[in-house]
Scaffold this active site. Structure first.
Site, PDB file in Angstrom:
ATOM      1  N   ASN A   1      -9.379   5.498   9.615  1.00 54.04           N
ATOM      2  CA  ASN A   1      -8.097   5.686  10.294  1.00 54.04           C
ATOM      3  C   ASN A   1      -8.339   6.617  11.476  1.00 54.04           C
ATOM      4  O   ASN A   1      -8.239   7.832  11.365  1.00 54.04           O
ATOM      5  CB  ASN A   1      -7.086   6.268   9.306  1.00 54.04           C
ATOM      6  CG  ASN A   1      -5.760   6.591   9.963  1.00 54.04           C
ATOM      7  OD1 ASN A   1      -5.570   6.342  11.151  1.00 54.04           O
ATOM      8  ND2 ASN A   1      -4.848   7.159   9.197  1.00 54.04           N
TER       9      ASN A   1
ATOM     10  N   THR B   1      -4.565   6.965   3.403  1.00 55.99           N
ATOM     11  CA  THR B   1      -5.660   7.725   4.002  1.00 55.99           C
ATOM     12  C   THR B   1      -5.898   9.034   3.239  1.00 55.99           C
ATOM     13  O   THR B   1      -4.946   9.749   2.923  1.00 55.99           O
ATOM     14  CB  THR B   1      -5.328   8.066   5.465  1.00 55.99           C
ATOM     15  OG1 THR B   1      -5.143   6.843   6.185  1.00 55.99           O
ATOM     16  CG2 THR B   1      -6.469   8.872   6.104  1.00 55.99           C
TER      17      THR B   1
ATOM     18  N   ASN C   1       7.948   7.594  10.905  1.00 56.73           N
ATOM     19  CA  ASN C   1       7.439   8.471   9.865  1.00 56.73           C
ATOM     20  C   ASN C   1       6.492   9.492  10.458  1.00 56.73           C
ATOM     21  O   ASN C   1       5.778   9.225  11.427  1.00 56.73           O
ATOM     22  CB  ASN C   1       6.748   7.677   8.736  1.00 56.73           C
ATOM     23  CG  ASN C   1       5.263   7.510   8.966  1.00 56.73           C
ATOM     24  OD1 ASN C   1       4.465   8.438   8.744  1.00 56.73           O
ATOM     25  ND2 ASN C   1       4.859   6.337   9.438  1.00 56.73           N
TER      26      ASN C   1
ATOM     27  N   CYS D   1      -4.192   7.715  13.477  1.00 57.15           N
ATOM     28  CA  CYS D   1      -2.956   8.281  12.922  1.00 57.15           C
ATOM     29  C   CYS D   1      -2.325   9.219  13.948  1.00 57.15           C
ATOM     30  O   CYS D   1      -2.951  10.166  14.404  1.00 57.15           O
ATOM     31  CB  CYS D   1      -3.220   9.046  11.643  1.00 57.15           C
ATOM     32  SG  CYS D   1      -1.687   9.706  10.941  1.00 57.15           S
TER      33      CYS D   1
ATOM     34  N   GLY E   1       4.795  -4.687  11.413  1.00 54.62           N
ATOM     35  CA  GLY E   1       6.070  -5.396  11.320  1.00 54.62           C
ATOM     36  C   GLY E   1       6.042  -6.693  10.548  1.00 54.62           C
ATOM     37  O   GLY E   1       6.999  -7.472  10.617  1.00 54.62           O
TER      38      GLY E   1
ATOM     39  N   ASN F   1      -2.173   0.577  13.916  1.00 54.48           N
ATOM     40  CA  ASN F   1      -1.388   1.658  13.323  1.00 54.48           C
ATOM     41  C   ASN F   1      -0.008   1.735  14.006  1.00 54.48           C
ATOM     42  O   ASN F   1       0.336   0.857  14.786  1.00 54.48           O
ATOM     43  CB  ASN F   1      -2.154   2.977  13.492  1.00 54.48           C
ATOM     44  CG  ASN F   1      -1.908   3.939  12.333  1.00 54.48           C
ATOM     45  OD1 ASN F   1      -0.771   4.169  11.931  1.00 54.48           O
ATOM     46  ND2 ASN F   1      -2.977   4.515  11.804  1.00 54.48           N
TER      47      ASN F   1
ATOM     48  N   GLY G   1       3.089  -3.246   5.631  1.00 54.27           N
ATOM     49  CA  GLY G   1       3.449  -1.854   5.384  1.00 54.27           C
ATOM     50  C   GLY G   1       4.920  -1.685   5.084  1.00 54.27           C
ATOM     51  O   GLY G   1       5.379  -1.896   3.956  1.00 54.27           O
TER      52      GLY G   1
HETATM   53  C1  LIG Z   1       5.302   6.008   5.579  1.00 53.30           C
HETATM   54  C2  LIG Z   1       4.065   5.521   6.235  1.00 53.30           C
HETATM   55  C3  LIG Z   1       2.838   6.143   5.998  1.00 53.30           C
HETATM   56  C4  LIG Z   1       1.691   5.697   6.611  1.00 53.30           C
HETATM   57  N1  LIG Z   1       0.500   6.303   6.345  1.00 53.30           N
HETATM   58  C5  LIG Z   1      -0.636   5.812   6.877  1.00 53.30           C
HETATM   59  C6  LIG Z   1      -1.894   6.357   6.540  1.00 53.30           C
HETATM   60  O1  LIG Z   1      -1.991   7.265   5.760  1.00 53.30           O
HETATM   61  N2  LIG Z   1      -2.992   5.823   7.118  1.00 53.30           N
HETATM   62  C7  LIG Z   1      -2.934   4.782   7.999  1.00 53.30           C
HETATM   63  O2  LIG Z   1      -3.960   4.322   8.479  1.00 53.30           O
HETATM   64  N3  LIG Z   1      -1.743   4.227   8.330  1.00 53.30           N
HETATM   65  C8  LIG Z   1      -0.602   4.729   7.783  1.00 53.30           C
HETATM   66  N4  LIG Z   1       0.590   4.158   8.106  1.00 53.30           N
HETATM   67  C9  LIG Z   1       0.627   3.041   9.066  1.00 53.30           C
HETATM   68  C10 LIG Z   1       0.624   1.700   8.341  1.00 53.30           C
HETATM   69  O3  LIG Z   1      -0.550   1.539   7.592  1.00 53.30           O
HETATM   70  C11 LIG Z   1       0.739   0.550   9.329  1.00 53.30           C
HETATM   71  O4  LIG Z   1      -0.383   0.566  10.178  1.00 53.30           O
HETATM   72  C12 LIG Z   1       1.987   0.636  10.178  1.00 53.30           C
HETATM   73  O5  LIG Z   1       3.070   1.105   9.409  1.00 53.30           O
HETATM   74  C13 LIG Z   1       2.358  -0.696  10.828  1.00 53.30           C
HETATM   75  O6  LIG Z   1       2.597  -1.678   9.865  1.00 53.30           O
HETATM   76  P1  LIG Z   1       4.060  -2.026   9.285  1.00 53.30           P
HETATM   77  O7  LIG Z   1       4.960  -2.256  10.471  1.00 53.30           O
HETATM   78  O8  LIG Z   1       3.863  -3.243   8.452  1.00 53.30           O
HETATM   79  O9  LIG Z   1       4.503  -0.838   8.509  1.00 53.30           O
HETATM   80  C14 LIG Z   1       1.755   4.605   7.494  1.00 53.30           C
HETATM   81  C15 LIG Z   1       2.973   3.980   7.734  1.00 53.30           C
HETATM   82  C16 LIG Z   1       4.121   4.419   7.125  1.00 53.30           C
HETATM   83  C17 LIG Z   1       5.404   3.717   7.415  1.00 53.30           C
END
Ligand SMILES: Cc1cc2nc3c(=O)[nH]c(=O)nc-3n(C[C@H](O)[C@H](O)[C@H](O)COP(=O)(O)O)c2cc1C
Ligand SMILES: Cc1cc2nc3c(=O)[nH]c(=O)nc-3n(C[C@H](O)[C@H](O)[C@H](O)COP(=O)(O)OP(=O)(O)OC[C@H]3O[C@@H](n4cnc5c(N)ncnc54)[C@H](O)[C@@H]3O)c2cc1C
Ligand SMILES: Cc1cc2nc3c(=O)[nH]c(=O)nc-3n(C[C@H](O)[C@H](O)[C@H](O)COP(=O)(O)OP(=O)(O)OC[C@H]3O[C@@H](n4cnc5c(N)ncnc54)[C@H](O)[C@@H]3O)c2cc1C
Ligand SMILES: Cc1cc2nc3c(=O)[nH]c(=O)nc-3n(C[C@H](O)[C@H](O)[C@H](O)COP(=O)(O)O)c2cc1C
Ligand code: FES
Ligand code: FES
Lengths: 314, 281, 314, 281
Positions: free
Chosen positions: A132, A52, A75, A135, A249, A197, A270
């Site tokens: 987004n 983002t 995070n 967040c 996840g 998210n 992610g």
């Molecule tokens: C370190 C980190 C930074 C993230 N930064 C953003 C971001 O900048 N914008 C956003 O929309 N989601 C952000 N997310 C959320 C991820 O895009 C995702 O929606 C979320 O982690 C769930 O997916 P996952 O379980 O596969 O990680 C971030 C997640 C993590 C772990």
């Protein structure tokens, strides 16, 4: 077709509104950058979703910005951003070197700022904009537009007016009314929904009695939130007509399938990339292998194919 | 199940050799050294053995009983030998991840990601090197001694420890031709004041043209001060909590001086090695 | 004092409104029954919290009613209940045989039903009533009173009018406004808040493409939801004056401490008992050992003792 | 780490010997039998060895690579020997939990909870017993054969399998003095029609006064029908997904006839053994 040496039996392409992706696997915003090109050829992905960006340069949150959980992580990075100029002058040219469609994630504190940024990133080379609105790490106590249908409708409507590009809205699990929020985004003109998210969480070090994150609270990601994101995907895919992109996840082929069976047309990966930076490359290959072995002609055949449970008692 | 050291094969960018790789290694040994520390030796595939001193790996630690390290743990490269196909880490058992590492037995598998980050540099104009480190920081600086020897530089290593017998890697430094000075808390030879005198004496004795250090904020500040006074440059290996280890997540930032400004840099990508003059202790 | 052979150095008692518990460890509703007396002496617990009862006998949900998750489980038991008569005639006399205070959990579809049941369980031998206004397994799509401040206030107010017993309200993580819901329950007269019930989730078997639960969706419990429940505990304990009882993923001594440091005065243990039926007995012992080793004179000293993070960048 | 079989000691209710206990056992062996099945033998403390045939344990399965069985897995007691301090399970590798069990090596620890549930009964008026089972159901019925021998009852065991060589526990049944009849799919001797003829013949030959069976809905229905016709009672061991295994969670209910009503009973507590006449297949 010409540069694929072994044409897969099953067509792995998926349609997300006006956009066709070569396959359903793409990174989640904030867990991906050009740095991953050290590890594998990023053009095998269905799309590239960038971290983002916000309009003005920002530092992000104090450290520690991450910590471990059982089955996931927390995070509070807080969207450090080099701002719109850096995006236009440095990032956009870099990503132009790839074939995969570029999805630009944006955020802002106010609807006006959001709208302005949306207009400013509507540039050649951008395939879609991901708003987004979810967040948990920008505002106090994790508040975000996507927690309520009215604020969602308001912001998406304004963004819709500012761009002709496909507009994806990224939703949050931190709401009691995910379906109403999704319907509001759809009504306001979103082309697709990213579900979802991170969930707002916290962790305390009992020895120091201090929160483990500099920001106190942060977003939970990884396997721990998978059943929540999957449930929302199922609820929203049944209620909305626009495509749903599952996220939360996803780490294995079966995780990706689970979301698609629940109704997702594509998925974002992610946290799994932090545990295994090669995971998306493997998912692309394994999904295609599975689809061919299952005798599918198009991976889209499985989207929303969830059955109703036998539901018997004995 | 026999573990075959392999990289997890994924399509590499055309014409590009991946800078780092995710690899499955096999444990050769995992033995205690000096009480709280352990030396882990791995059979590793060639793809991850083009290392530079100061670089690190991200280790996917096994789960010890009742604990769940989820993120990888960063560990400096203590030793690497492409010919022997081996990789070594020296680690201190502190929490869930390192307790997990401590459970590894010979022939177990271990998933590693690396080599990562920017290592130490040793340009031609740095002939007389002074290394100052304490505790596990000595693990990070160990391969630097080998590099110095290979490049024909002279190296003085000041090894700081709580008690003299806890100073690690002393023999290793010596075997690479370094002059080793052990300082410790017991006789107060490791206080900043005592170290300042010692280092000033070294500078007086022979022109030192670079410092190398890591970890400790106290030691960093001391070298920043002495370095500024004498115009001696240097490098420091920094630490920060990490998630991805390859530059994507921005978890691992620290503040640095960049001219008049204070900027954030990623320890995993721009670092872990930074100019001493720019680091903020 | 007389039947404790080794009086602990630290007083483990905690005050929950008008009620004093011998220690902060108690079971979570639905994960405890007289059957556990096969395993250990139930009188070592701070309180006994019974499975939610509803007024009329009900069968509960179709099977399968549970499934595994990574770091937790999903359940849609659905409150099978033998009804109020069985409670009065059979359960109440059984539990009267114990010294630990008896907490009776109740639920209903409507405010009227809820109020009636509340009046009917206001009986000698009942130490407090826990209003389960947060069960995701009774109404369609997991809806519950505690998802919104207005419905929370409405139902708690009615219950308050029906009983003089301490009234605990059990909240849900399935809301975007947990603090407003908590404040509403407090304003309506709740004596304590249990934070929290399960998070709404789902799981699909990719081989059969069927939901793993007969009820399709269910509640996530166990370590996976701990950071969510802890975050809510922290948010609510700062905002409300009535005691908070932490609940969600507690399995170890440090988990219990984490919730108490975040502001909980006591904790409930649910899913951990399924993995290890002896866990609550161990927690009581380990917590007391820890407190004495720390030199505390009362375990209440740690409640809400969370520090602010150093919050620096370097 | 050496595993000492122990119970997790908790204060027992005054004057009450816990009916079941959570115990740490040590793996003696874990060997394949018949392809998909494995026999797990454990050193177990005396506290969990007061077992009855038909009871079960809840096993806390280790995590196999990349999978996360969270809940305990129910397993019938295949063998128990209080004198030898041993406990045995015969299991089929089907999913994450049993794949985890399959990774157990001698001397590994395994946390078990049990014995649980109501086992088979064998009142005096049941002298000529007929046992009918298939697949892993034979594991559940194995200890019944020993019980029958000890009580001096006559037992006929009909073991059904896909192919004759897959019929398990045949030798074990014989060693307890049972007459064993193997039926299988290959020659169609295992169809309900063929089984009906076989069982009717057994009834005709000698007065059978009880049936014992488990698992298969088809076999249950067959015995319900024959039993009703001839007034022969019997017992069936049922299965259901479980969470707690001791009666608290109500996950494991199934429907049963209770007079005119259909009621729910907990397989883990009121069962897993139920009257054949009340079970609903
Ligand atoms: C370190 C980190 C930074 C993230 N930064 C953003 C971001 O900048 N914008 C956003 O929309 N989601 C952000 N997310 C959320 C991820 O895009 C995702 O929606 C979320 O982690 C769930 O997916 P996952 O379980 O596969 O990680 C971030 C997640 C993590 C772990
Ligand atoms: C580039 C780099 C190189 C390192 N090299 C070595 C080495 O060679 N030998 C060695 O013993 N240690 C080294 N460390 C520190 C090592 O990473 C931590 O000791 C280790 O991660 C602790 O993990 P844990 O689970 O045992 O402890 P916990 O305290 O339970 O860890 C909790 C979390 O904090 C993180 N963390 C804890 N301490 C540190 C730290 N000092 N730096 C960064 N993250 C930390 C962990 O990674 C984990 O995410 C290095 C750190 C970095 C950044
Ligand atoms: C009282 C009882 C006794 C049993 N005895 C034996 C035995 O002696 N040998 C044997 O091989 N199997 C036995 N089973 C079946 C055994 O419990 C399952 O095969 C096992 O739980 C499967 O776990 P999994 O993780 O390998 O498979 P998965 O299919 O991945 O399991 C997923 C979930 O479903 C549950 N589950 C799957 N199959 C069953 C089943 N048939 N009954 C209940 N829950 C199930 C699991 O416990 C788990 O919670 C018994 C079941 C019960 C209820
Ligand atoms: C099988 C099961 C049944 C439950 N039944 C109830 C119930 O009847 N009433 C209630 O308020 N909560 C019920 N819960 C929720 C728990 O009380 C608890 O709030 C939740 O599980 C989170 O705690 P845990 O992670 O420690 O299990 C149930 C939970 C489980 C797992
Ligand atoms: S750890 Fe992710 S950017 Fe450094
Ligand atoms: S498994 Fe919990 S009641 Fe049977």
């Amino acid at each position: 077709m010409k540069d694929i040496p072994h044409p897969p039996v099953c067509d792995m392409g998926v349609q997300i509104g006006g956009l066709r992706l070569a396959n359903p696997i793409m990174p989640a915003s904030g867990t991906f950058s050009e740095d991953l090109s050290d590890v594998f050829d990023l053009d095998i992905l269905g799309a590239h979703v960038l971290k983002t960006i916000m309009r003005d340069a920002r530092a992000g949150n104090p450290t520690p910005r991450v910590c471990d959980l059982q089955g996931g992580m927390l995070n509070a990075i807080g969207i450090p951003s080099k701002g719109i100029d850096d995006f236009r002058d440095r990032m956009l040219p870099y990503w132009a070197g790839y074939k995969a469609p570029l999805i630009v994630s944006i955020s802002a504190h106010t609807v006006d700022e959001f709208a302005q940024l949306c207009r400013e990133v509507t540039l050649p080379g951008v395939a879609a904009i991901e708003a987004n609105i979810s967040c948990p790490n920008i505002e106090a106590d994790g508040r975000a537009f996507a927690m309520r249908p009215d604020t969602t409708e308001q912001v998406v409507q304004r963004l819709r007016a500012e761009t002709d590009l496909p507009l994806w809205a990224k939703l949050t699990p931190n709401t009691g009314e995910p379906v109403d929020v999704a319907l509001a985004a759809e009504a306001a003109g979103a082309d697709a929904l990213v579900v979802a998210n991170t969930a707002l969480g916290m962790s305390i070090d009992v020895t120091t009695r201090q929160p483990r994150l500099g920001n106190i609270m942060g977003g939970i990601s990884g396997p721990a939130i998978k059943p929540i994101a999957l449930r929302m995907t199922y609820q929203i895919a049944r209620a909305c007509r626009i495509p749903v992109i599952g996220c939360g996840g996803i780490a294995t082929r079966d995780d990706a399938l689970e979301f698609m069976i629940a109704g997702a047309r594509a998925v974002q990966v992610g946290t799994a990339t932090f545990q295994s930076p090669t995971v998306m490359a493997r998912l692309v290959a394994e999904l295609s292998e599975w689809a061919s072995a299952e005798g599918l002609t198009s991976i889209e055949e499985i989207i929303g194919s969830v059955g109703t449970p036998r539901g018997d008692m004995s | 199940m026999t573990v075959h050291p392999t990289v997890l094969s994924v399509p590499a960018p055309p014409g590009v050799i991946p800078r780092c790789a995710e690899a499955r290694t096999r444990v050769v040994s995992n033995t205690p050294v000096n009480g709280e520390y352990r030396l882990l030796t791995l059979d590793a595939p060639a793809e991850v053995l083009a290392c530079h001193p100061g670089q690190f790996f991200q280790l996917l630690c096994p789960e010890p009983d009742g604990e769940h390290p989820f993120l990888r743990r960063p560990m400096s490269i203590y030793g690497y030998d492409a010919d022997a196909g081996q990789l070594q880490f020296l680690y201190k058992v502190t929490g869930a991840g390192t307790r997990g590492l401590a459970t590894l037995k010979p022939d177990d598998g271990l998933n590693v990601l690396g080599p990562l980050g920017q290592g130490f540099t040793m340009p031609e104009n740095r002939q007389n090197l002074l290394l100052l480190a304490r505790g596990v920081g000595l693990a990070t600086l160990a391969p630097l001694a080998r590099m110095a020897q290979r490049k024909g530089r002279s190296l003085t290593a000041i090894c700081s420890a709580r008690r003299p017998e806890l100073a690690m890697s002393v023999d290793l430094f010596r075997s690479y031709g370094a002059e080793v000075i052990v300082v410790h808390d017991a006789d107060e030879s490791a206080t900043p004041e005592a170290l300042r005198i010692l280092i000033e004496a070294q500078i007086a004795k022979r022109r030192i043209d670079a410092f190398y250090t890591c970890g400790s904020a106290r030691l960093l500040r001391l070298l920043q001060d002495i370095g500024a006074r004498h115009g001696i440059p240097g490098e420091v290996a920094m630490e920060q909590q990490m998630a991805c280890g390859i530059g994507m997540c921005q978890a691992c930032v620290r503040s640095f001086h960049d001219g008049d400004q204070v900027v954030h840099r990623r320890v995993c990508r721009e670092g872990p090695v930074f100019p001493i003059s720019e680091a903020i202790a």
